[in-house]
Design a protein around this motif. Sequence first.
Motif, PDB file in Angstrom:
ATOM      1  N   ASP A 406      82.015 -37.001  69.713  1.00  0.00           N
ATOM      2  CA  ASP A 406      82.469 -38.376  69.881  1.00  0.00           C
ATOM      3  C   ASP A 406      81.463 -39.210  70.679  1.00  0.00           C
ATOM      4  O   ASP A 406      80.515 -38.677  71.266  1.00  0.00           O
ATOM      5  CB  ASP A 406      83.817 -38.407  70.599  1.00  0.00           C
ATOM      6  CG  ASP A 406      83.691 -37.970  72.055  1.00  0.00           C
ATOM      7  OD1 ASP A 406      83.208 -36.852  72.302  1.00  0.00           O
ATOM      8  OD2 ASP A 406      84.054 -38.761  72.945  1.00  0.00           O
ATOM      9  N   LEU A 407      81.721 -40.534  70.706  1.00  0.00           N
ATOM     10  CA  LEU A 407      80.993 -41.456  71.575  1.00  0.00           C
ATOM     11  C   LEU A 407      81.996 -42.353  72.293  1.00  0.00           C
ATOM     12  O   LEU A 407      81.825 -43.569  72.383  1.00  0.00           O
ATOM     13  CB  LEU A 407      79.988 -42.289  70.774  1.00  0.00           C
ATOM     14  CG  LEU A 407      78.679 -41.592  70.402  1.00  0.00           C
ATOM     15  CD1 LEU A 407      77.880 -42.431  69.431  1.00  0.00           C
ATOM     16  CD2 LEU A 407      77.844 -41.274  71.640  1.00  0.00           C
ATOM     17  N   ALA A 408      83.065 -41.751  72.767  1.00  0.00           N
ATOM     18  CA  ALA A 408      84.072 -42.488  73.529  1.00  0.00           C
ATOM     19  C   ALA A 408      83.498 -42.858  74.901  1.00  0.00           C
ATOM     20  O   ALA A 408      82.642 -42.137  75.437  1.00  0.00           O
ATOM     21  CB  ALA A 408      85.336 -41.644  73.686  1.00  0.00           C
ATOM     22  N   PRO A 409      83.939 -43.983  75.474  1.00  0.00           N
ATOM     23  CA  PRO A 409      85.028 -44.847  75.011  1.00  0.00           C
ATOM     24  C   PRO A 409      84.613 -45.921  74.024  1.00  0.00           C
ATOM     25  O   PRO A 409      85.461 -46.674  73.553  1.00  0.00           O
ATOM     26  CB  PRO A 409      85.505 -45.486  76.317  1.00  0.00           C
ATOM     27  CG  PRO A 409      84.254 -45.620  77.128  1.00  0.00           C
ATOM     28  CD  PRO A 409      83.454 -44.387  76.828  1.00  0.00           C
ATOM     29  N   ASP A 416      91.561 -39.101  74.489  1.00  0.00           N
ATOM     30  CA  ASP A 416      91.534 -38.043  75.493  1.00  0.00           C
ATOM     31  C   ASP A 416      90.801 -36.848  74.896  1.00  0.00           C
ATOM     32  O   ASP A 416      90.846 -36.611  73.696  1.00  0.00           O
ATOM     33  CB  ASP A 416      92.955 -37.615  75.894  1.00  0.00           C
ATOM     34  CG  ASP A 416      93.693 -38.726  76.634  1.00  0.00           C
ATOM     35  OD1 ASP A 416      93.047 -39.426  77.419  1.00  0.00           O
ATOM     36  OD2 ASP A 416      94.907 -38.895  76.396  1.00  0.00           O
ATOM     37  N   GLY A 417      90.146 -36.063  75.743  1.00  0.00           N
ATOM     38  CA  GLY A 417      89.502 -34.843  75.274  1.00  0.00           C
ATOM     39  C   GLY A 417      88.111 -35.096  74.728  1.00  0.00           C
ATOM     40  O   GLY A 417      87.618 -36.220  74.671  1.00  0.00           O
ATOM     41  N   ARG A 418      87.443 -34.002  74.323  1.00  0.00           N
ATOM     42  CA  ARG A 418      86.077 -34.043  73.811  1.00  0.00           C
ATOM     43  C   ARG A 418      86.029 -33.338  72.462  1.00  0.00           C
ATOM     44  O   ARG A 418      85.636 -32.178  72.371  1.00  0.00           O
ATOM     45  CB  ARG A 418      85.103 -33.390  74.799  1.00  0.00           C
ATOM     46  CG  ARG A 418      85.076 -33.991  76.193  1.00  0.00           C
ATOM     47  CD  ARG A 418      84.883 -35.500  76.199  1.00  0.00           C
ATOM     48  NE  ARG A 418      83.761 -35.966  75.404  1.00  0.00           N
ATOM     49  CZ  ARG A 418      82.509 -36.026  75.854  1.00  0.00           C
ATOM     50  NH1 ARG A 418      82.233 -35.636  77.078  1.00  0.00           N
ATOM     51  NH2 ARG A 418      81.553 -36.492  75.076  1.00  0.00           N
ATOM     52  N   ASN A 558     101.884 -26.952  69.757  1.00  0.00           N
ATOM     53  CA  ASN A 558     101.030 -28.010  69.212  1.00  0.00           C
ATOM     54  C   ASN A 558      99.877 -28.299  70.163  1.00  0.00           C
ATOM     55  O   ASN A 558     100.076 -28.780  71.278  1.00  0.00           O
ATOM     56  CB  ASN A 558     101.842 -29.283  68.961  1.00  0.00           C
ATOM     57  CG  ASN A 558     100.997 -30.369  68.322  1.00  0.00           C
ATOM     58  OD1 ASN A 558      99.902 -30.102  67.830  1.00  0.00           O
ATOM     59  ND2 ASN A 558     101.497 -31.591  68.314  1.00  0.00           N
ATOM     60  N   ARG A 559      98.643 -28.036  69.719  1.00  0.00           N
ATOM     61  CA  ARG A 559      97.446 -28.318  70.502  1.00  0.00           C
ATOM     62  C   ARG A 559      96.808 -29.662  70.131  1.00  0.00           C
ATOM     63  O   ARG A 559      95.914 -30.130  70.822  1.00  0.00           O
ATOM     64  CB  ARG A 559      96.404 -27.213  70.282  1.00  0.00           C
ATOM     65  CG  ARG A 559      96.907 -25.807  70.535  1.00  0.00           C
ATOM     66  CD  ARG A 559      97.240 -25.586  71.983  1.00  0.00           C
ATOM     67  NE  ARG A 559      97.651 -24.207  72.231  1.00  0.00           N
ATOM     68  CZ  ARG A 559      98.145 -23.766  73.382  1.00  0.00           C
ATOM     69  NH1 ARG A 559      98.288 -24.610  74.392  1.00  0.00           N
ATOM     70  NH2 ARG A 559      98.505 -22.500  73.531  1.00  0.00           N
ATOM     71  N   ASP A 560      97.244 -30.259  69.024  1.00  0.00           N
ATOM     72  CA  ASP A 560      96.664 -31.517  68.561  1.00  0.00           C
ATOM     73  C   ASP A 560      97.266 -32.712  69.287  1.00  0.00           C
ATOM     74  O   ASP A 560      98.405 -32.666  69.767  1.00  0.00           O
ATOM     75  CB  ASP A 560      96.901 -31.703  67.062  1.00  0.00           C
ATOM     76  CG  ASP A 560      95.968 -30.864  66.210  1.00  0.00           C
ATOM     77  OD1 ASP A 560      94.959 -30.386  66.755  1.00  0.00           O
ATOM     78  OD2 ASP A 560      96.244 -30.699  65.010  1.00  0.00           O
ATOM     79  N   ALA A 561      96.509 -33.801  69.320  1.00  0.00           N
ATOM     80  CA  ALA A 561      97.038 -35.056  69.853  1.00  0.00           C
ATOM     81  C   ALA A 561      98.082 -35.644  68.915  1.00  0.00           C
ATOM     82  O   ALA A 561      99.009 -36.346  69.352  1.00  0.00           O
ATOM     83  CB  ALA A 561      95.907 -36.060  70.077  1.00  0.00           C
ATOM     84  N   ALA A 562      97.957 -35.373  67.627  1.00  0.00           N
ATOM     85  CA  ALA A 562      98.918 -35.869  66.643  1.00  0.00           C
ATOM     86  C   ALA A 562     100.182 -35.017  66.670  1.00  0.00           C
ATOM     87  O   ALA A 562     100.128 -33.811  66.932  1.00  0.00           O
ATOM     88  CB  ALA A 562      98.303 -35.838  65.254  1.00  0.00           C
TER      89      ALA A 562
END
Length: 612
Positions: A406-409, A416-418, A558-562
């Motif tokens: 990613d290239l957050a933010p 959240d997370g990497r 559930n480990r996913d953000a979704a």
Amino acid sequence: MKSKTSAPLVLMLVVLLAAPALPTQQAVAQQDGFPLVELPEGFEIEQVVDGLTYPTSVVWDDQDRLYVVEAGGQFLEEPPPARILRVEDGKASPVVDLTAEGVADSVVGATWHDGTFYITHRDARDRTGAVSRVTPDGEVTQVFSGVVDAQSEHSLDEIRLGPDGRMYVATGGATNSAVVGLDNAPFVERSPDLHTTACRDIVLTGQNFETPDFRTEDPDDTTLTGAFVPFGTETEPGQEIEGTAKCGSSILAFDPADPEGTLEMHAWGFRHVIGFAWSPDGEMYASANSYDVRGSRPVEDEAEATYRVREGAWYGWPDYSAALEPLTDAKFDVPDSLQAPVYVGDEPQDKELGFLIDRDASGLEAPDPSLVLGLHEYQSSPTKLDVAPDSWGDLTGHLFVAEWGDLAPETNPLQDGRPGYRVVRIDPESGQVEPFVSNAQPGPASEQDAQGEGIERPFDVKFGPDGAMYVVDYGVARVNQARAAEGQVPYEFPTETGAIWRITPPDSGDGGNGLSDDEGTPAASAADDETAIVDVQDFAYGPDLVEVAVGGTVTWTNRDAAPHTATARDRDVLQSGKLDQGDSYSETFDEAGTYEYFCEFHPDMKGSVFVE
């Protein structure tokens, strides 16, 4: 018995239930020379060469000699050149200085055909996307140029010779979601006519987005911009956009003997397709980056995708998600504060995502969800991929995909997370996405004070003539928001931080590779005959088949953000309800049989419980 638990208790539950299940040999092993790196047990990794600057591709000539391409550029005052280098004995020696030969950055794709390199890049005259032939002694012949979308942040990417003898090229779509906005300002200043193109004639809904006008000195000036047109250009309902053969967001194909005369779209409607490959039986797969939460039309998607590629198919961009769901679903909306005002004519619209293309008037069918092979974690940025050869035993035909990260933010202030920073494998039968090589802790090695000692940003994956996997590690790339004040993109790319890794499988002695279907998934394992653990991660159940004795219990976490569910067709048998990230659900099975289940939010996710 049914139960649902929240995150703190889940940690204890996983430890207690999973501890007895640890095998005598760990499924994931750290490497002695690179202790940050984790691989499935028995696989080995070595660094072929380091000190590269923005490497993007590896390629072998007809004598099996290894070359690496450096992209060049990256908005530096004195940009490093794009180059082709030969790799031998741990060193990379320049063969062709592409920049000196008039090739503009970024050089992303490279392949070898008929005694020459073929590369993708930008045309130095107008920054449009181009393909050129390059001889080993440095003679450059442009094959074609004119892909307007490449004037934006998304260039031309992979290039490979297909099994049919045609050359295929991946092209990214201009902008985040087909509307030129403030996030494209550095590109618009260089190429004012920058806009998204379409491969076929389309009809617009006429949505226009109001933003500050960065072209003027007055900070209060605003302008309206529609889809598929340059910045500051309004559109109308029913307006037609003419298709072009040199279109973005597509995979193009041409005959190397007559490129301009045969160039045509093979498939289109990908936001940013970067890599593709073919299975031994000729089926084509492609990986693509999904939307960012940025620009005039931000979208918070749930995943990124690797697809089955069907000739002529439209994959839905800019109106469908990575999973090929319509963006009109409210789950893809972002907070109002991040959305630009929307108008159709003089009428303001609600701040929610609407279609940009009038699909019926354009003669387009909704994309087919069955074309989704596997879903990656959102913002993981899947890039190039390859298919394992016969020498990889049980993994022959499996896909291995680089996830750049990613290239957050900047690309997603809500994240959240990497996600990413690894290579994953996909079983083409199940579509399950599983980690293959990564750092033990999420994120690049440079953020762990261990630059050069682990994985940074994998970009290319290729299997070499020796049967080994070669991973091109792009190197350090990070957010630097101070650069935006200078009119530059808010990122920085230190030079000489890239590398090439070589990964070899274990020798099982029988032609296999010693890797079972469950290995490579460290969080998923069966505990014993009475309990089993299923991790819901990367939009897949891991493992997708578990076995327990009658009276045994299965726990899903559930480990996913979704959100996800574990739901049987007969909901009286299994119905977890909505599981948010960190939630867990347990079900005890009192009768023998096979219980198939799926996710109500993502029906392509499927699993089974076998009870005996």
